[in-house]
Design a protein around this motif. Structure first.
Motif, mmCIF file in Angstrom:
data_model
loop_
_atom_site.group_PDB
_atom_site.id
_atom_site.type_symbol
_atom_site.label_atom_id
_atom_site.label_comp_id
_atom_site.label_asym_id
_atom_site.label_seq_id
_atom_site.Cartn_x
_atom_site.Cartn_y
_atom_site.Cartn_z
ATOM 1 N N GLN A 169 42.595 35.721 44.155
ATOM 2 C CA GLN A 169 41.746 35.078 43.158
ATOM 3 C C GLN A 169 40.407 35.794 43.030
ATOM 4 N N MET A 170 39.853 36.209 44.163
ATOM 5 C CA MET A 170 38.578 36.908 44.118
ATOM 6 C C MET A 170 38.719 38.258 43.420
ATOM 7 N N LYS A 171 39.830 38.936 43.638
ATOM 8 C CA LYS A 171 40.051 40.210 42.956
ATOM 9 C C LYS A 171 40.120 40.010 41.446
ATOM 10 N N GLY A 172 40.830 38.937 41.008
ATOM 11 C CA GLY A 172 40.888 38.648 39.584
ATOM 12 C C GLY A 172 39.522 38.337 39.000
ATOM 13 N N LEU A 173 38.716 37.596 39.756
ATOM 14 C CA LEU A 173 37.367 37.276 39.290
ATOM 15 C C LEU A 173 36.510 38.528 39.173
ATOM 16 N N MET A 174 36.611 39.431 40.170
ATOM 17 C CA MET A 174 35.842 40.670 40.123
ATOM 18 C C MET A 174 36.254 41.521 38.923
ATOM 19 N N LYS A 175 37.541 41.510 38.607
ATOM 20 C CA LYS A 175 38.026 42.281 37.463
ATOM 21 C C LYS A 175 37.450 41.738 36.155
ATOM 22 N N GLU A 176 37.442 40.411 36.005
ATOM 23 C CA GLU A 176 36.893 39.805 34.790
ATOM 24 C C GLU A 176 35.389 40.065 34.681
ATOM 25 N N LEU A 177 34.676 39.997 35.815
ATOM 26 C CA LEU A 177 33.242 40.267 35.787
ATOM 27 C C LEU A 177 32.953 41.710 35.392
ATOM 28 N N MET A 178 33.823 42.635 35.815
ATOM 29 C CA MET A 178 33.635 44.033 35.430
ATOM 30 C C MET A 178 33.882 44.221 33.934
ATOM 31 N N LYS A 179 34.913 43.537 33.414
ATOM 32 C CA LYS A 179 35.219 43.676 31.984
ATOM 33 C C LYS A 179 34.075 43.145 31.120
#
Length: 565
Positions: free
Chosen positions: A447-457
């Motif tokens: 879940q944290m990896k998905g959140l980091m990906k969205e924050l980068m986008k």
């Protein structure tokens, strides 16, 4: 007349005041008590025998403290420093280090937790610097020459195990770099410090091995290296048997202190010494139980109430069983008045299961761990994750200490020697790189990896931060992406038909026509610039640092790097 004799006898027994407390003639009384078999004791005993029974009862009634019933005792004095188990704890630094090394090598929980604490915070590291050339310079220095990951691993292991680390650096003045670091044995380093002075004084007490090398000058290679340190002054001090003052530039002290005014650090393992002592005591009891289980007591009964055995019969049975133990195939014949049985401790000894569990929990608590970290058992996931998050915060402080030490002790002197400066609006500023560690993850964090990906986008975090969290090297990934794009374009151009002028490859639906003409397939696009080299690659010498020469040899008096090891 009889009453006067009774009063005299009563006074001799109870004392002059009738209280039973002797307050005079103490030497004679003590001498009598030490020789109870004769002398005054015999006279007093004979006098007691001659007292009439009625008088004796009357006199006994005056000893109120000897009546049947509740007897009071004075309370015992308690002080934690004078408890028996606390008196067994080591007090000298060298002895504390011996205990720590012993338990680290022999106890499973201690060794596992110390290894976890020392290795986990060092999960991946990279150098951060705005200037790519200077960054590459320090990557070669830190990773190739100093073997930085291994050096920090050794430092962190000593820091968690015995709480005192003394790295000793070898500095090359001609090149302006560190060529290596060794860890001094804390048992032979003395730290003298005053609360009124910031910098402590460090002295090395030469061990027997160092004295032997200097006295015999063998091995020659080691002696020659020692003779070069401090222009030979080090060898002279060892030869004279004096303690060696340590250069603050070469030696630093990393310590885990329980108080800022302490001279040396205190290992976290010290908190586990008492439960470790109890664990050894429980193990000693269990070992005696196990030995009794393996080798139980052999009990041979000879004779019975109707047929008691005489000494001759017992002797014959003993000799027969001695022979039987040597030859198991032999026969033993005797009448019915004999029996043999094994006496063991099965079912008669306390199992110590609850005590062992308590000791195990105390050891893990002292070492900042729990059952979930060691064996995957113990508390539920929610409880364990909270403890792990707290532990990660401790690890981050550990990382911060190591980063600060690398920056100030290793990188800053090199940056000064190499004159790595940049122009700013406030004037010239020294360029000192830093090291960063990857994010520590003790559990699955999809879940944290998905959140980091969205924050980068969305642009709320940088790609560099995202790459670091994913455990990737941003520069390496950029270089590989650029290389892959170049290879794809080269492959696409090689697929065009070879031929004369104007040869064109078949275009797909909606694709723009390929340019024809004298190039045999159109103009080749310019390949993108390659990213900065990775730690495994070597930059050409002319691009490594300003003023570098061919062959990887840096500038001599001005500094530079030799060939990477």
């Amino acid at each position: 007349m009889a009453d006067a004799k009774d009063d005299e006898m009563k006074s001799s027994i109870l004392g002059p005041d009738g209280s039973g407390i002797v307050t005079s003639n103490l030497d004679a009384e003590f001498k009598m008590l030490k020789n109870l078999s004769g002398g005054h004791a015999a006279e007093r005993s004979s006098s007691l025998v001659n007292i009439p029974r009625a008088k004796l009862k009357k006199m006994a009634s005056q000893f109120n403290g000897m009546r049947p019933g509740l007897h009071r005792q004075n309370g015992s004095f308690y002080h934690p420093l004078f408890e028996s188990i606390n008196l067994q704890l080591p007090t000298k630094t060298r002895e504390i280090n011996q205990w720590c090394r012993h338990f680290y090598k022999t106890d499973g929980y201690v060794g596992t937790m110390i290894d976890l604490h020392s290795e986990f915070p060092l999960t991946g590291m990279h150098i951060v610097c705005d200037d790519p050339k200077i960054k590459r310079f320090f990557e070669i220095l830190f990773f190739d020459i100093l073997k930085g990951p291994r050096l920090l691993g050794e430092i962190n292991l000593e820091w968690w195990k015995i709480a005192n680390v003394f790295p000793f650096g070898n500095w090359d003045d001609s090149q302006g770099i560190w060529t290596g670091f060794n860890l001094l044995n804390p048992d032979f380093v003395e730290v003298e410090k005053s609360s009124l002075v910031d910098e402590p004084v460090l002295k090395l007490d030469p061990d027997d091995n160092l004295k032997r090398i200097v006295a015999s000058r063998q091995p020659k290679d080691l002696y020659d290296k020692l003779a070069k340190i401090e222009n030979g002054e080090l060898v002279n001090l060892i030869a004279r048997g004096e303690k060696i003052p340590l250069n603050k530039f070469r030696v630093s002290h990393l310590a885990f202190k329980t108080s800022p005014y302490e001279t040396v650090g205190t290992p976290i393992m010290f908190r586990a010494f008492k439960p470790l002592i109890m664990k050894d005591q429980i193990r000693r009891v269990q070992q005696a139980v196990y030995e009794r289980h393996i080798l139980p007591l052999k009990l041979i009964k000879v004779g019975s109430d109707q047929m008691p055995a005489n000494p001759e019969a017992i002797k014959q049975v003993r000799e027969a069983f001695d022979e039987l133990s040597q030859d198991l195939s032999a026969w033993f014949v005797y009448h019915h008045a004999i029996s043999a049985e094994y006496v063991s401790s099965a079912g008669k000894i306390h199992s110590f299961e609850s005590e062992s569990k308590w000791v195990r929990e105390e050891i893990l608590a002292a070492l900042l761990g729990n059952e979930a970290m060691v064996g995957g058992t113990g508390p539920n996931f929610a409880t364990a994750s909270i403890g792990m998050q707290i532990l990660i915060n401790r690890y981050m402080r550990n990382q911060q200490m190591l980063c600060e030490w690398v920056k100030e002790t290793i990188f800053r002197p090199v940056a000064i020697a190499q004159d790595f400066m940049k122009k700013t609006e406030w004037g010239d500023e020294l360029i000192v790189p830093e090291i960063e560690f990857e994010f520590m993850k003790l559990k699955d964090d999809a879940q944290m990896k998905g959140l980091m990906k969205e924050l980068m986008k969305t642009g709320l975090i940088s790609k560099q931060t995202f790459y670091t969290y994913m455990g990737l090297d941003a520069d390496r990934e950029k270089s590989q992406i650029a290389r892959e794009k170049t290879e794809e374009k080269s492959a696409a151009m090689s697929a065009i038909k070879p031929g004369g002028k104007g040869a064109e490859a078949p275009a797909g639906p909606g694709a723009p026509p390929m340019g024809g003409g004298g190039g045999g397939g159109g103009d080749m696009p310019e390949p993108p610039e390659a990213g900065p080299p990775t730690p495994g690659e070597r930059m050409p010498a002319a691009e490594t640092v300003p003023g570098a020469t061919e062959g990887g040899q840096g500038p001599q008096p001005g500094g530079g790097l030799p060939e990477a090891a």
